[in-house]
Design a protein around this motif. Structure first.
Motif, PDB file in Angstrom:
ATOM      1  N   VAL A  62      -2.335   4.638  11.181  1.00 45.96           N
ATOM      2  CA  VAL A  62      -1.963   4.388  12.473  1.00 45.96           C
ATOM      3  C   VAL A  62      -0.323   4.412  12.824  1.00 45.96           C
ATOM      4  O   VAL A  62       0.195   3.817  11.690  1.00 45.96           O
ATOM      5  CB  VAL A  62      -2.482   3.144  13.340  1.00 45.96           C
ATOM      6  N   VAL A  63       0.172   5.048  13.658  1.00 47.94           N
ATOM      7  CA  VAL A  63       1.688   5.133  13.750  1.00 47.94           C
ATOM      8  C   VAL A  63       1.732   4.775  15.145  1.00 47.94           C
ATOM      9  O   VAL A  63       1.302   5.492  16.068  1.00 47.94           O
ATOM     10  CB  VAL A  63       2.342   6.616  13.268  1.00 47.94           C
ATOM     11  N   VAL A  64       2.905   3.760  15.240  1.00 43.45           N
ATOM     12  CA  VAL A  64       3.282   3.345  16.598  1.00 43.45           C
ATOM     13  C   VAL A  64       4.618   3.956  16.656  1.00 43.45           C
ATOM     14  O   VAL A  64       5.379   3.720  15.477  1.00 43.45           O
ATOM     15  CB  VAL A  64       3.254   1.792  16.628  1.00 43.45           C
ATOM     16  N   LEU A  81      -3.457   9.881   8.275  1.00 41.15           N
ATOM     17  CA  LEU A  81      -3.162   9.630   9.724  1.00 41.15           C
ATOM     18  C   LEU A  81      -4.257   9.970  10.785  1.00 41.15           C
ATOM     19  O   LEU A  81      -4.541  11.242  10.864  1.00 41.15           O
ATOM     20  CB  LEU A  81      -1.865  10.482  10.110  1.00 41.15           C
ATOM     21  N   GLN A  82      -4.696   9.007  11.687  1.00 36.35           N
ATOM     22  CA  GLN A  82      -5.675   9.288  12.499  1.00 36.35           C
ATOM     23  C   GLN A  82      -5.465   9.008  14.166  1.00 36.35           C
ATOM     24  O   GLN A  82      -6.168   9.697  14.655  1.00 36.35           O
ATOM     25  CB  GLN A  82      -7.034   8.472  12.357  1.00 36.35           C
ATOM     26  N   ARG A  83      -4.417   8.188  14.188  1.00 38.40           N
ATOM     27  CA  ARG A  83      -4.373   7.830  15.393  1.00 38.40           C
ATOM     28  C   ARG A  83      -2.563   7.515  15.498  1.00 38.40           C
ATOM     29  O   ARG A  83      -2.011   7.102  14.874  1.00 38.40           O
ATOM     30  CB  ARG A  83      -4.907   6.337  15.931  1.00 38.40           C
ATOM     31  N   ILE A 104      -5.933  14.290  14.908  1.00 36.46           N
ATOM     32  CA  ILE A 104      -5.173  12.769  15.275  1.00 36.46           C
ATOM     33  C   ILE A 104      -5.185  12.690  16.848  1.00 36.46           C
ATOM     34  O   ILE A 104      -4.766  13.619  17.507  1.00 36.46           O
ATOM     35  CB  ILE A 104      -3.483  13.136  14.773  1.00 36.46           C
ATOM     36  N   THR A 105      -5.785  11.497  17.161  1.00 36.69           N
ATOM     37  CA  THR A 105      -5.716  11.005  18.426  1.00 36.69           C
ATOM     38  C   THR A 105      -4.500  10.541  19.024  1.00 36.69           C
ATOM     39  O   THR A 105      -3.814  10.049  18.092  1.00 36.69           O
ATOM     40  CB  THR A 105      -6.873  10.029  18.987  1.00 36.69           C
ATOM     41  N   VAL A 318      -4.568  -0.435  18.641  1.00 39.14           N
ATOM     42  CA  VAL A 318      -4.872  -0.690  17.176  1.00 39.14           C
ATOM     43  C   VAL A 318      -6.013  -1.656  16.898  1.00 39.14           C
ATOM     44  O   VAL A 318      -6.707  -1.012  16.001  1.00 39.14           O
ATOM     45  CB  VAL A 318      -3.531  -1.485  16.531  1.00 39.14           C
ATOM     46  N   ALA A 319      -6.411  -2.490  17.584  1.00 39.75           N
ATOM     47  CA  ALA A 319      -7.524  -3.326  17.490  1.00 39.75           C
ATOM     48  C   ALA A 319      -8.658  -2.242  17.854  1.00 39.75           C
ATOM     49  O   ALA A 319      -9.692  -2.306  16.912  1.00 39.75           O
ATOM     50  CB  ALA A 319      -7.616  -4.532  18.442  1.00 39.75           C
ATOM     51  N   GLN A 320      -8.673  -1.401  18.616  1.00 41.96           N
ATOM     52  CA  GLN A 320      -9.715  -0.549  18.816  1.00 41.96           C
ATOM     53  C   GLN A 320      -9.836   0.500  17.845  1.00 41.96           C
ATOM     54  O   GLN A 320     -11.102   0.730  17.406  1.00 41.96           O
ATOM     55  CB  GLN A 320      -9.656   0.350  20.103  1.00 41.96           C
ATOM     56  N   HIS A 321      -9.059   0.883  16.995  1.00 37.38           N
ATOM     57  CA  HIS A 321      -9.064   1.830  15.835  1.00 37.38           C
ATOM     58  C   HIS A 321      -9.775   1.043  14.805  1.00 37.38           C
ATOM     59  O   HIS A 321     -10.539   1.451  13.971  1.00 37.38           O
ATOM     60  CB  HIS A 321      -7.643   2.158  15.535  1.00 37.38           C
TER      61      HIS A 321
END
Length: 337
Positions: A62-64, A81-83, A104-105, A318-321
């Motif tokens: 996950v990248v923010v 990378l997925q999200r 990637i969502t 991020v928690a949902q991921h």
């Protein structure tokens, strides 16, 4: 579509590329229970230079990002990378088509700061119409002390109540701004939306500019809106009107705006966004002596409450991921401890 089977039992690597843009941090503990929190491997970077992006996202799941750009070439170099979570409402810093093709969502946060931006618009509108900066300077530089009267009269103070505000962009922020303006007794007009029949309170953009005492910009940056307010359109505005931009810097031609203010063809401008941020020292709007220009460093969105709301929603994404990831984890074999 990227495979996720190899990542479901290992630590989930999450990286925030420009965490310095959100000083309050991400409250993961409010959104994750202990069983999932232990699987979070989070790294926050104050900032990330373009040359550092590839290495920092290479192993991330996950990248923010707030403003760090993620193009197709960079995304292709991040096989885990997925999200992507964008710490903003706009999504123009991510190649959405490339992300989609790679599975990637991409998630943004569309409504964390509408009220904050609307309040900034009204604050700057009042400051411009009442020339608050100039009157404050007069109180401290001797002009008030030298006055033969109890007050000092300078630039004309224009009312806000009873004046007309034109809003370009009818999204959440534009609507929030309209509500506040109407509460102050302003008449509100909206720019006509392209491809749609005009509603009763909408005008073609050129007509709106000519009719309004103040104009506030709230449209996204697209090829059609880049340079939307140029020299021709500034010339359509009333000489005693003011322009406010909290949308995107490139909506306004800065050279044309400086020329209009210096020639007093426009009464004032409040600009919170520039086309390059942070701006170079020689940016035309940073020049000294530009009359009635109120320039702020991209903070219209940044009330304490808006920052906390943004941080909470990013943490929830991020928690949902992590919750989805846990559901994909293989079940323990029979008899396993």
């Amino acid at each position: 579509m990227r495979s996720t089977t190899s990542t479901t039992t290992s630590a989930c690597r999450v990286v925030f590329l420009d965490a310095g843009t959100l000083p309050c941090g991400l409250p993961f503990e409010q959104h994750l229970d202990a069983s999932l929190l232990v699987h979070l491997a989070y790294q926050a970077h104050e900032r990330t230079a373009p040359a550092e992006v590839a290495a920092r996202i290479a192993q991330a799941e996950v990248v923010v990002t707030n403003k760090v750009r993620l193009g197709a070439e960079l995304l292709a170099q991040a096989p885990q990378l997925q999200r992507i979570c964008i710490a903003a409402a706009g999504m123009d810093n991510v190649d959405l088509q490339a992300a989609r093709s790679l599975g990637i969502t991409v998630h943004n946060v569309p409504d964390y700061g509408s009220d904050s931006v609307a309040e900034h618009v009204m604050a700057t509108l009042l400051a411009l119409r009442r020339h608050l900066a100039e009157y404050s300077r007069a109180a401290g530089d001797g002009r008030w002390s030298a006055s033969p009267h109890f007050c000092w009269h300078g630039p004309r103070i224009q009312p806000v109540g009873g004046s007309t505000l034109g809003i370009v962009g009818r999204g959440r922020i534009g609507q929030a701004t309209a509500r506040l303006a109407q509460g102050l007794g302003m008449r509100v007009l909206f720019a006509q939306r392209p491809g749609r029949e005009a509603a009763g309170d909408e005008r073609p953009l050129d007509d709106l500019l000519a009719q309004c005492d103040a104009v506030s910009l709230h449209v996204p940056l697209t090829p059609d809106t880049r340079g939307l307010i140029d020299a021709r359109r500034l010339a359509l505005m009333k000489p005693d009107a003011v322009l406010i931009n909290t949308g995107r810097g490139a909506l306004v031609d800065p050279h044309a705006l400086v020329a209009a203010l210096q020639a007093q063809r426009l009464a004032g401008a409040a600009i919170d966004v520039l086309e390059v941020e942070p701006p170079p020292p020689d940016h035309p709007l940073l020049a000294p002596g530009i009359p009635n220009l109120l320039l702020t460093p991209h903070v219209a969105w940044a009330s304490e409450q808006a920052q906390q709301r943004l941080a909470s929603r990013l943490a929830e994404q991020v928690a949902q991921h992590l919750r989805e990831r846990a559901l994909r984890a293989p079940a323990s074999p029979p008899g396993a401890a």
